[in-house]
Enzyme design. Sequence first.
Site, PDB file in Angstrom:
ATOM      1  N   ASN A   9      51.453 -39.207  26.168  1.00  0.00           N
ATOM      2  CA  ASN A   9      52.263 -38.080  26.638  1.00  0.00           C
ATOM      3  C   ASN A   9      53.513 -38.665  27.299  1.00  0.00           C
ATOM      4  O   ASN A   9      53.442 -39.155  28.422  1.00  0.00           O
ATOM      5  CB  ASN A   9      51.457 -37.248  27.644  1.00  0.00           C
ATOM      6  CG  ASN A   9      52.295 -36.166  28.306  1.00  0.00           C
ATOM      7  OD1 ASN A   9      53.381 -35.837  27.836  1.00  0.00           O
ATOM      8  ND2 ASN A   9      51.795 -35.625  29.409  1.00  0.00           N
ATOM      9  N   LYS A  11      56.026 -37.186  28.395  1.00  0.00           N
ATOM     10  CA  LYS A  11      56.633 -36.264  29.372  1.00  0.00           C
ATOM     11  C   LYS A  11      58.146 -36.183  29.108  1.00  0.00           C
ATOM     12  O   LYS A  11      58.567 -36.297  27.968  1.00  0.00           O
ATOM     13  CB  LYS A  11      56.324 -36.704  30.796  1.00  0.00           C
ATOM     14  CG  LYS A  11      54.839 -36.980  31.007  1.00  0.00           C
ATOM     15  CD  LYS A  11      54.480 -37.046  32.446  1.00  0.00           C
ATOM     16  CE  LYS A  11      53.064 -37.545  32.598  1.00  0.00           C
ATOM     17  NZ  LYS A  11      52.499 -37.267  33.893  1.00  0.00           N
ATOM     18  N   HIS A  94      48.770 -28.747  30.464  1.00  0.00           N
ATOM     19  CA  HIS A  94      48.933 -29.925  31.329  1.00  0.00           C
ATOM     20  C   HIS A  94      49.142 -29.438  32.765  1.00  0.00           C
ATOM     21  O   HIS A  94      49.793 -28.411  32.987  1.00  0.00           O
ATOM     22  CB  HIS A  94      50.129 -30.755  30.850  1.00  0.00           C
ATOM     23  CG  HIS A  94      50.181 -32.106  31.497  1.00  0.00           C
ATOM     24  ND1 HIS A  94      50.635 -32.290  32.780  1.00  0.00           N
ATOM     25  CD2 HIS A  94      49.793 -33.327  31.054  1.00  0.00           C
ATOM     26  CE1 HIS A  94      50.540 -33.582  33.089  1.00  0.00           C
ATOM     27  NE2 HIS A  94      50.030 -34.228  32.060  1.00  0.00           N
ATOM     28  N   GLU A  96      51.087 -30.325  34.966  1.00  0.00           N
ATOM     29  CA  GLU A  96      52.494 -30.150  35.352  1.00  0.00           C
ATOM     30  C   GLU A  96      53.025 -28.803  34.867  1.00  0.00           C
ATOM     31  O   GLU A  96      53.869 -28.192  35.527  1.00  0.00           O
ATOM     32  CB  GLU A  96      53.331 -31.327  34.810  1.00  0.00           C
ATOM     33  CG  GLU A  96      53.034 -32.594  35.594  1.00  0.00           C
ATOM     34  CD  GLU A  96      53.218 -33.889  34.822  1.00  0.00           C
ATOM     35  OE1 GLU A  96      53.845 -33.882  33.748  1.00  0.00           O
ATOM     36  OE2 GLU A  96      52.700 -34.920  35.303  1.00  0.00           O
ATOM     37  N   GLU A 166      41.832 -34.289  33.107  1.00  0.00           N
ATOM     38  CA  GLU A 166      42.860 -35.004  33.863  1.00  0.00           C
ATOM     39  C   GLU A 166      42.839 -34.550  35.318  1.00  0.00           C
ATOM     40  O   GLU A 166      43.484 -33.542  35.669  1.00  0.00           O
ATOM     41  CB  GLU A 166      44.241 -34.705  33.278  1.00  0.00           C
ATOM     42  CG  GLU A 166      44.418 -35.144  31.848  1.00  0.00           C
ATOM     43  CD  GLU A 166      45.880 -35.441  31.533  1.00  0.00           C
ATOM     44  OE1 GLU A 166      46.142 -36.538  31.060  1.00  0.00           O
ATOM     45  OE2 GLU A 166      46.750 -34.596  31.799  1.00  0.00           O
ATOM     46  N   GLY A 172      49.705 -40.024  37.354  1.00  0.00           N
ATOM     47  CA  GLY A 172      50.934 -40.674  37.804  1.00  0.00           C
ATOM     48  C   GLY A 172      50.861 -41.235  39.214  1.00  0.00           C
ATOM     49  O   GLY A 172      51.886 -41.603  39.791  1.00  0.00           O
ATOM     50  N   SER A 207      46.341 -42.055  35.084  1.00  0.00           N
ATOM     51  CA  SER A 207      46.597 -43.469  35.371  1.00  0.00           C
ATOM     52  C   SER A 207      45.738 -44.418  34.538  1.00  0.00           C
ATOM     53  O   SER A 207      45.280 -45.443  35.035  1.00  0.00           O
ATOM     54  CB  SER A 207      46.428 -43.744  36.870  1.00  0.00           C
ATOM     55  OG  SER A 207      47.334 -42.958  37.621  1.00  0.00           O
TER      56      SER A 207
END
Length: 246
Positions: A9, A11, A94, A96, A166, A172, A207
Amino acid sequence: MRTPLVVGNWKMNGSLSDNLSLLQKLTSQWQAAAVEMAVCPPAVYLAQAQALLAGTSIQLGAQDASQHSSGAYTGECSVAMLQEFGCQFVIIGHSERRQYHAESDQLVAEKCLAIKASGLTPIVCVGESLAEREGGATLAVIQRQVQAVLDHVGSEQLAGVVIAYEPIWAIGTGLTASPEQAQEVHAAIRQQLQALGASTRILYGGSVKAGNAKELFAMADIDGALVGGASLIAEDFLAIGTAAAQ
Ligand code: PEP
């Protein structure tokens, strides 16, 4: 037998020149055939990636799709558009997007249905926040997110879907769920999917790096990874793919 899957991904990262260099390295060096590898660049780079990945074993995916098929939805891309650019996968839900774009469980479920109906593979992300984990709500949160998709799409239609667990606190941040923490959630998701569970690929994301991939992939219910930061570095992404092959 579930073929391992490792998905990058990107991003909102990349440029024409960076993408060229990264994809040239990936396509020239990726060899392990027992693992599926895919990259998900920003939508504006799908045409470039499609051309560079043509004839290779690395697949292409998108980071989101609209639940609508066409019309007055400024800024959105339909599943059919993504399909025209060779996407096989679409990441949805996701954290985010759930956080910064207020995407609800219901919206994620609607996107999932639209993607499945077009024959592409949704990668449905689920995950708990740190507060939810510390409050003992992890499994309840994951169960709610998965159930919304099951209820809307139906378990027969959902065959072939990919789920990505996730934990938000691990994305991250450099923090990773321990293999045992991830396995507990993966096993619960598989159980919730009932008959569908045995064939459903459940990826871990948060991560994942070359240094921790092997121990995560050793767990019975972890079938690969959704990789953010490390997918932008060819050597690291390739090493994660290789770890999934073992
Ligand atoms: C992600 O964005 O899906 C992700 C897992 O990111 P990272 O690997 O950087 O934690």
